[in-house]
Motif scaffolding. Sequence first.
Motif, short mmCIF file in Angstrom:
data_model
loop_
_atom_site.label_atom_id
_atom_site.label_comp_id
_atom_site.label_asym_id
_atom_site.label_seq_id
_atom_site.Cartn_x
_atom_site.Cartn_y
_atom_site.Cartn_z
N VAL A 125 23.00 -5.12 4.01
CA VAL A 125 24.27 -5.64 4.51
C VAL A 125 24.59 -6.91 3.74
O VAL A 125 23.90 -7.92 3.88
CB VAL A 125 24.20 -5.93 6.03
CG1 VAL A 125 25.54 -6.44 6.52
CG2 VAL A 125 23.79 -4.67 6.79
N ILE A 126 25.63 -6.87 2.92
CA ILE A 126 26.05 -8.03 2.13
C ILE A 126 27.52 -8.29 2.41
O ILE A 126 28.40 -7.50 2.04
CB ILE A 126 25.83 -7.78 0.62
CG1 ILE A 126 24.35 -7.50 0.33
CG2 ILE A 126 26.33 -8.97 -0.19
CD1 ILE A 126 24.06 -7.18 -1.13
N SER A 144 15.09 -6.92 9.95
CA SER A 144 15.72 -7.22 8.66
C SER A 144 15.58 -8.71 8.34
O SER A 144 15.48 -9.55 9.23
CB SER A 144 17.21 -6.85 8.70
OG SER A 144 17.38 -5.46 8.91
N HIS A 145 15.59 -9.01 7.04
CA HIS A 145 15.53 -10.39 6.58
C HIS A 145 16.95 -10.95 6.55
O HIS A 145 17.82 -10.48 5.80
CB HIS A 145 14.91 -10.44 5.18
CG HIS A 145 14.71 -11.82 4.66
ND1 HIS A 145 14.05 -12.81 5.35
CD2 HIS A 145 15.11 -12.39 3.48
CE1 HIS A 145 14.03 -13.92 4.64
NE2 HIS A 145 14.68 -13.69 3.50
N LEU A 146 17.22 -11.94 7.41
CA LEU A 146 18.56 -12.51 7.54
C LEU A 146 18.71 -13.73 6.64
O LEU A 146 17.94 -14.69 6.74
CB LEU A 146 18.84 -12.90 8.98
CG LEU A 146 18.70 -11.79 10.03
CD1 LEU A 146 18.99 -12.34 11.42
CD2 LEU A 146 19.64 -10.63 9.71
N VAL A 147 19.70 -13.71 5.75
CA VAL A 147 20.02 -14.85 4.89
C VAL A 147 21.50 -15.17 5.11
O VAL A 147 22.38 -14.42 4.68
CB VAL A 147 19.76 -14.53 3.40
CG1 VAL A 147 20.10 -15.74 2.55
CG2 VAL A 147 18.31 -14.10 3.19
N LEU A 148 21.77 -16.27 5.80
CA LEU A 148 23.14 -16.63 6.17
C LEU A 148 23.80 -15.48 6.92
O LEU A 148 25.02 -15.27 6.83
CB LEU A 148 23.96 -17.00 4.93
CG LEU A 148 23.47 -18.18 4.10
CD1 LEU A 148 24.35 -18.38 2.88
CD2 LEU A 148 23.43 -19.45 4.94
N VAL A 168 15.27 -1.34 12.46
CA VAL A 168 16.21 -1.71 11.40
C VAL A 168 15.50 -2.63 10.43
O VAL A 168 15.06 -3.72 10.80
CB VAL A 168 17.46 -2.38 11.98
CG1 VAL A 168 18.46 -2.70 10.87
CG2 VAL A 168 18.10 -1.50 13.05
N LYS A 169 15.38 -2.20 9.17
CA LYS A 169 14.69 -2.97 8.15
C LYS A 169 15.64 -3.18 6.96
O LYS A 169 16.60 -2.43 6.79
CB LYS A 169 13.42 -2.25 7.68
CG LYS A 169 12.44 -1.94 8.80
CD LYS A 169 11.26 -1.13 8.32
CE LYS A 169 10.40 -1.90 7.35
NZ LYS A 169 9.18 -1.14 6.96
N GLY A 175 26.18 -11.43 6.34
CA GLY A 175 26.78 -10.40 7.18
C GLY A 175 26.18 -10.43 8.58
O GLY A 175 25.54 -11.40 8.97
N GLU A 176 26.34 -9.34 9.31
CA GLU A 176 25.78 -9.30 10.66
C GLU A 176 25.44 -7.88 11.07
O GLU A 176 25.98 -6.90 10.54
CB GLU A 176 26.74 -9.92 11.67
CG GLU A 176 28.04 -9.18 11.87
CD GLU A 176 28.91 -9.83 12.93
OE1 GLU A 176 28.42 -10.74 13.63
OE2 GLU A 176 30.09 -9.43 13.07
N ILE A 177 24.51 -7.82 12.02
CA ILE A 177 24.12 -6.56 12.65
C ILE A 177 24.43 -6.67 14.13
O ILE A 177 24.01 -7.62 14.79
CB ILE A 177 22.62 -6.26 12.44
CG1 ILE A 177 22.32 -6.04 10.95
CG2 ILE A 177 22.20 -5.03 13.25
CD1 ILE A 177 20.85 -5.81 10.66
#
Length: 222
Positions: A125-126, A144-148, A168-169, A175-177
Amino acid sequence: MSPRRAPRDLRASDADRDRVLALLADAVSDGRLTIDEHAERVQRACTARTLGELADLTADLVVASAQPVRLDGGRVISGIFGPARRDGRWVVPETLTVNALFGEVEVDLTEAILQARHVQLLTTVIGGRLRLVVPDGVTVEVNSHLVLGRRRGATPPPASSDAPVIEVKGVVLGGEIIVRTPPRSRRFRLFGSRRRPISRTLPMPAYDPARCHLAQSNLTEA
């Protein structure tokens, strides 16, 4: 260990047959099927044992995304600078890839068939959004690895070791989930109102394809 069955070899339920019968009824009503073709397909739908047998009956009536039973659930879901969605009755593989690149992707598992109790969603997700809808009883674990990025929504922990889990990986960059369950219906009551009651027109009863023998008998009389 026996190999996992292909989606088309999975057993069909009564609800799956009902979906196909409803589409066949629409097709004969607007002329896509003749009366004889409809009668023949209704009989095959009522006796179908697998999802593949049902899918063959509607393959030439609507596009893949509108099929009442979808067997292509393993395809990558990509929303690139636009929306993408997968919902309805579809077979979810053990591993599914989802990409949301400056777009929004919705993965709805409310009516889906899970081939495994533990399903992995490999996500990228970008600058976009992944919206995941799951029924009650299904747990979502976001690793998932969240960056901003951010995550919104949650589900209860597994009620037992046999409860389905969606993991969820991947990576979320800017972005967002969003994880949610379908909204529950609400009933409202009005108290102390002296206004005239609002008249309501009841909808016409919808075609009920659940009674195969009734559909067949009607065709015979016609």
